[in-house]
Design an enzyme around this catalytic site. Structure first.
Site, PDB file in Angstrom:
ATOM      1  N   ASP A  98       6.345  32.056  44.580  1.00 48.70           N
ATOM      2  CA  ASP A  98       6.313  33.491  44.823  1.00 48.70           C
ATOM      3  C   ASP A  98       4.940  33.836  45.377  1.00 48.70           C
ATOM      4  OD1 ASP A  98       7.000  36.252  44.630  1.00 48.70           O
ATOM      5  OD2 ASP A  98       8.249  35.788  42.885  1.00 48.70           O
ATOM      6  N   ASP A 200       6.633  38.433  48.214  1.00 52.16           N
ATOM      7  CA  ASP A 200       6.757  39.677  47.462  1.00 52.16           C
ATOM      8  C   ASP A 200       6.443  40.889  48.350  1.00 52.16           C
ATOM      9  OD1 ASP A 200       7.039  40.792  44.672  1.00 52.16           O
ATOM     10  OD2 ASP A 200       5.010  41.523  45.070  1.00 52.16           O
ATOM     11  N   GLU A 242      10.812  39.746  50.549  1.00 46.99           N
ATOM     12  CA  GLU A 242      11.404  40.855  49.811  1.00 46.99           C
ATOM     13  C   GLU A 242      11.146  42.134  50.610  1.00 46.99           C
ATOM     14  OE1 GLU A 242      11.161  43.062  45.435  1.00 46.99           O
ATOM     15  OE2 GLU A 242       9.360  42.420  46.469  1.00 46.99           O
ATOM     16  N   HIS A 315      14.866  39.320  38.921  1.00 48.14           N
ATOM     17  CA  HIS A 315      14.105  39.702  37.730  1.00 48.14           C
ATOM     18  C   HIS A 315      13.805  41.194  37.661  1.00 48.14           C
ATOM     19  CE1 HIS A 315      11.344  39.428  41.003  1.00 48.14           C
ATOM     20  NE2 HIS A 315      10.401  40.006  40.276  1.00 48.14           N
ATOM     21  N   ASP A 316      14.146  41.956  38.708  1.00 46.02           N
ATOM     22  CA  ASP A 316      13.910  43.403  38.720  1.00 46.02           C
ATOM     23  C   ASP A 316      15.196  44.195  38.511  1.00 46.02           C
ATOM     24  OD1 ASP A 316      11.185  43.043  39.402  1.00 46.02           O
ATOM     25  OD2 ASP A 316      11.620  43.125  41.554  1.00 46.02           O
TER      26      ASP A 316
END
Ligand code: TEU
Ligand code: CA
Length: 544
Positions: A98, A200, A242, A315-316
């Protein structure tokens, strides 16, 4: 289209803090991940995306990095990280890191230097502006975690910019030194043998603050092309950005190979359909027709140019079986249906840890049980602006990021087999019934359904490269489509509702024998004129 190794790959996302705790301090760690590689190999995934494991004060669970080339002590050491890379490689599994470079932690040495004085050599690594004459922030830009995006710095008498928490100052991507530092760091990781990067909030790095532009700024694509040239461009890596603000047009800018940017992006249009006016704290029910339209649009628009990522969870986000399925009496059926509906689409599928055993949302009674900074900040912001406690708790139960972050449920032992001590966040109380041990022991489990979907993707080029044609586009509950590649045609039919129903098949599909590739009730060998579907029934056929 040039074929790539990541076209038929299936990625599994690990949130290390919640995956497996090897040393019983209540926090998941790298050795915990190593201990589960055989399990992941059994599932069949060939890429792991690790949420951040770098050194961090953990204001945002690692998305606030204080050293990009070190590992957080609670997760392990760099040597353990290297062991993970080697052990994964032995099992043909690549590791995607990440890359969080829109911002750093306020404890990163660059920021510690930057805030010492206005003429510090690192000052320009971040974004600073003077106060307005009345002392207030330079503008009204808001933080994505609530409140102003500007934080006053007493020592140097200026504001610095942060799109997330005030402990996550934004890097200044207009500074060529920032670009060079990030590229060097990326090359160092590439040398360690990683399989790629998940970038990210990458659509924020082209921002032009003074014009009020944060997402999709004019500098974004040139910056990515430069990053590609300076780092992974000539290597065979998977890169996924993302991008909350991506439309299909924008997604093609990133993922068209001719433009030399990224392999693919995560788009969120299907996710935000259940957020009223883009506000996740005002959840609304899913309109399946709209949902189908969005999924169809992305399949169609990226058919020949660019590449899709496919995901329900990360994970969000809340757990898919709770969001779009039925997490009570039809949990197994609906989880399998959702898996089939996604995994037969064109693109690279991502599985979020626990999705493969049908883990569900959690509904903690008290706010104190929640740990996520976004959840806690917004509870304050919203209740202070008049929203009731009850409304917020319900919204949190539905959409809090902690739904995805409760410990992975390995067994029915105390703390779900995640740890022998109280974990950093409480386990979902349903771990007695929903856990890996149970799933592995049951040949009809959701786990084996995912395993089969992964195998099917490797065996059928039509799943990877086939043309996509939607069926029953106006139907309120059925999401169905054809995938065609050379002489192979696949038909996928999913009932998204908890009621039984039947559909009349188009003429061309009637009265023929078919091979059932995967289903969640009984297999069917023949298509008649009408097809009846049980609650959440899902079938994928190969037409003969
Ligand atoms: O997420 C960006 C982001 O905008 C969402 O997290 C957002 O906060 C929320 O889910 C939607 O309301 C990325 C990471 O995935 C997230 O975990 C980090 O907190 C964030 O960036 C900052 O690095
Ligand atoms: Ca640990």
């Amino acid at each position: 289209m040039e074929t790539k190794w990541w076209h038929d790959a299936v990625v599994y996302q690990i949130y290390p803090r919640s995956f497996c705790d090897s040393n019983n301090d209540g926090i998941g760690d790298i050795n915990g991940i190593i201990s589960k590689l055989d399990y992941l190999q059994q599932l069949g995934v060939n890429v792991l995306w690790l949420s951040p494991v770098y050194k961090s004060p953990m204001d945002d669970n690692g998305y606030d990095i204080s050293d990009y080339q070190d590992i957080a002590a609670e997760f392990g050491t760099m040597d353990e990280m290297k062991t993970l890379l080697a052990e994964a490689k032995q099992r043909d599994i690549k590791i995607v890191m990440d890359l969080v470079v829109n911002h750093t932690s306020d404890e990163h040495p660059w920021f510690i230097e930057a805030k010492k004085s206005k003429d510090n050599p690192y000052r320009d690594y971040y974004i600073w502006r003077d106060a307005k004459p009345d002392g207030s922030a330079p503008d009204d830009l808001g933080s994505i975690f609530g409140g102003s995006a500007w934080q006053w710095d007493e020592t140097t008498q200026q504001y610095y910019f942060h799109l997330f928490s005030k402990r996550q100052p934004d890097l200044n991507w207009e500074n060529p030194k920032v670009q060079q530092e990030v590229h060097q760091m990326m090359n160092w990781w590439i040398e360690q043998g990683i399989g790629g990067f998940r970038l990210d909030v990458i659509d924020l790095i082209g921002k032009e603050i003074d014009k009020g532009i944060t997402g999709n700024g004019p500098r974004l694509h040139p910056l990515l092309q430069e990053m590609n040239r300076a780092t992974f461009g000539d290597k065979d890596l998977l890169t996924v950005g993302e991008t909350w603000g991506a439309t299909p047009e924008i997604a093609k800018l990133y993922s068209d190979p001719a433009r030399h940017e990224l392999s693919m992006v995560f788009q969120f249009e299907h996710i935000t359909l259940t957020w009223q006016h883009g506000d996740k704290w005002n959840p609304i029910p899913l309109d399946l027709k709209q949902f189908k339209q969005v999924l169809t649009k992305w399949q169609t628009e990226l058919a020949d140019q660019g590449w899709n990522s496919l995901f329900w969870n990360n994970h969000d986000l809340p757990r898919v079986v709770s969001k779009y399925g039925n997490d009570r009496e039809l949990r197994v059926e609906s989880a399998k249906m959702l898996a089939t509906a996604l995994h037969f689409l064109k693109g690279t599928p991502y599985i979020y840890q626990g999705e493969e055993i049908g883990m569900t949302n959690v509904a903690f009674d008290s706010l104190q049980q929640y740990k996520d900074i976004e959840t806690l900040n917004f509870y304050q912001v919203k209740t202070q602006s008049g929203v009731s406690h009850e409304h917020m708790m319900q919204a949190i139960h539905e959409n809090s990021r902690d739904n995805a972050r409760t410990p992975m449920q390995w067994s029915n032992e105390p703390h779900a087999g995640f740890s022998q001590v109280e974990p950093w966040i409480e386990t979902n109380p349903n771990y007695g019934a929903i856990n890996v041990e149970q799933a592995l022991a049951d040949q009809n489990s959701i786990f084996y359904h995912y395993q089969k979907l992964i195998q099917l993707r490797k065996a059928h080029p039509a799943i990877v490269y086939g043309d996509f044609t939607p069926l029953f586009e106006d139907h309120d509950s059925v999401f169905a489509y054809l995938r065609k590649h050379q002489d192979e045609t696949l038909l996928v039919i999913n009932n998204f509702s908890e009621t039984a129903l039947s559909v009349e098949l188009p003429e061309a599909l009637r009265n023929q024998s078919v091979e059932c590739l995967i289903c969640n009730y009984e297999a069917k060998q023949h298509l008649d004129v009408t097809l009846s579907l049980k609650p959440y029934e899902s079938l994928a056929f190969k037409l003969n």
